[in-house]
Design a protein around this motif. Structure first.
Motif, PDB file in Angstrom:
ATOM      1  N   ALA A  11       0.829  -1.208   0.000  1.00 26.98           N
ATOM      2  CA  ALA A  11       0.000   0.000   0.000  1.00 26.98           C
ATOM      3  C   ALA A  11       0.862   1.256   0.000  1.00 26.98           C
ATOM      4  N   LEU A  12       1.921   1.251   0.771  1.00 28.61           N
ATOM      5  CA  LEU A  12       2.822   2.409   0.785  1.00 28.61           C
ATOM      6  C   LEU A  12       3.510   2.579  -0.565  1.00 28.61           C
ATOM      7  N   GLY A  13       3.897   1.475  -1.190  1.00 24.74           N
ATOM      8  CA  GLY A  13       4.532   1.545  -2.506  1.00 24.74           C
ATOM      9  C   GLY A  13       3.591   2.081  -3.564  1.00 24.74           C
ATOM     10  N   LEU A  14       2.357   1.638  -3.547  1.00 25.77           N
ATOM     11  CA  LEU A  14       1.383   2.136  -4.524  1.00 25.77           C
ATOM     12  C   LEU A  14       1.073   3.611  -4.293  1.00 25.77           C
ATOM     13  N   GLY A  15       1.031   4.005  -3.035  1.00 27.99           N
ATOM     14  CA  GLY A  15       0.821   5.423  -2.728  1.00 27.99           C
ATOM     15  C   GLY A  15       1.968   6.279  -3.214  1.00 27.99           C
ATOM     16  N   LEU A  16       3.189   5.815  -3.017  1.00 27.36           N
ATOM     17  CA  LEU A  16       4.351   6.568  -3.515  1.00 27.36           C
ATOM     18  C   LEU A  16       4.379   6.600  -5.036  1.00 27.36           C
ATOM     19  N   LEU A  17       3.988   5.505  -5.671  1.00 29.10           N
ATOM     20  CA  LEU A  17       3.922   5.475  -7.135  1.00 29.10           C
ATOM     21  C   LEU A  17       2.906   6.493  -7.651  1.00 29.10           C
ATOM     22  N   GLY A  18       1.765   6.584  -7.012  1.00 29.69           N
ATOM     23  CA  GLY A  18       0.759   7.579  -7.397  1.00 29.69           C
ATOM     24  C   GLY A  18       1.242   8.995  -7.176  1.00 29.69           C
ATOM     25  N   LEU A  19       1.969   9.208  -6.088  1.00 28.99           N
ATOM     26  CA  LEU A  19       2.506  10.538  -5.808  1.00 28.99           C
ATOM     27  C   LEU A  19       3.540  10.929  -6.852  1.00 28.99           C
ATOM     28  N   PHE A  20       4.428  10.007  -7.219  1.00 29.14           N
ATOM     29  CA  PHE A  20       5.425  10.306  -8.240  1.00 29.14           C
ATOM     30  C   PHE A  20       4.771  10.535  -9.603  1.00 29.14           C
ATOM     31  N   ALA A  21       3.733   9.787  -9.928  1.00 34.23           N
ATOM     32  CA  ALA A  21       3.023   9.998 -11.195  1.00 34.23           C
ATOM     33  C   ALA A  21       2.365  11.371 -11.216  1.00 34.23           C
ATOM     34  N   PHE A  22       1.790  11.785 -10.103  1.00 29.58           N
ATOM     35  CA  PHE A  22       1.166  13.104 -10.033  1.00 29.58           C
ATOM     36  C   PHE A  22       2.214  14.201 -10.175  1.00 29.58           C
ATOM     37  N   LEU A  23       3.355  14.048  -9.486  1.00 35.26           N
ATOM     38  CA  LEU A  23       4.407  15.063  -9.589  1.00 35.26           C
ATOM     39  C   LEU A  23       4.983  15.118 -10.994  1.00 35.26           C
ATOM     40  N   TRP A  24       5.113  13.956 -11.650  1.00 37.69           N
ATOM     41  CA  TRP A  24       5.593  13.933 -13.028  1.00 37.69           C
ATOM     42  C   TRP A  24       4.606  14.661 -13.957  1.00 37.69           C
ATOM     43  N   ALA A  25       3.309  14.416 -13.775  1.00 33.63           N
ATOM     44  CA  ALA A  25       2.307  15.082 -14.608  1.00 33.63           C
ATOM     45  C   ALA A  25       2.292  16.577 -14.345  1.00 33.63           C
ATOM     46  N   LEU A  26       2.499  16.961 -13.109  1.00 38.45           N
ATOM     47  CA  LEU A  26       2.517  18.378 -12.753  1.00 38.45           C
ATOM     48  C   LEU A  26       3.716  19.079 -13.374  1.00 38.45           C
ATOM     49  N   ARG A  27       4.894  18.448 -13.361  1.00 40.70           N
ATOM     50  CA  ARG A  27       6.103  19.061 -13.904  1.00 40.70           C
ATOM     51  C   ARG A  27       6.123  19.047 -15.421  1.00 40.70           C
ATOM     52  N   SER A  28       5.401  18.111 -16.060  1.00 40.23           N
ATOM     53  CA  SER A  28       5.415  18.053 -17.515  1.00 40.23           C
ATOM     54  C   SER A  28       4.417  19.015 -18.139  1.00 40.23           C
ATOM     55  N   GLY A  29       3.634  19.731 -17.335  1.00 40.36           N
ATOM     56  CA  GLY A  29       2.767  20.773 -17.853  1.00 40.36           C
ATOM     57  C   GLY A  29       1.389  20.309 -18.278  1.00 40.36           C
TER      58      GLY A  29
END
Length: 49
Positions: A11-29
């Motif tokens: 669960a912690l790994g999936l949460g971190l994966l979702g957080l990194f995906a969100f940050l990647w989408a945020l930084r890519s515009g």
């Protein structure tokens, strides 16, 4: 009780994966033009007369 040993890190790994995906989408515009797609759907620029 042993299943918690497996599910908690998963669960912690999936949460971190979702957080990194969100940050990647945020930084890519991808959130820069939130209303442009809605207006492009309504426009009739590609209709041939």
């Amino acid at each position: 009780m042993n299943i918690i040993v497996y599910l908690l890190p998963l669960a912690l790994g999936l949460g971190l994966l979702g957080l990194f995906a969100f940050l990647w989408a945020l930084r890519s515009g991808q959130y820069n033009d939130m209303e442009g797609a809605a207006y492009r759907v309504l426009s009739d620029d590609d209709v041939e007369k």
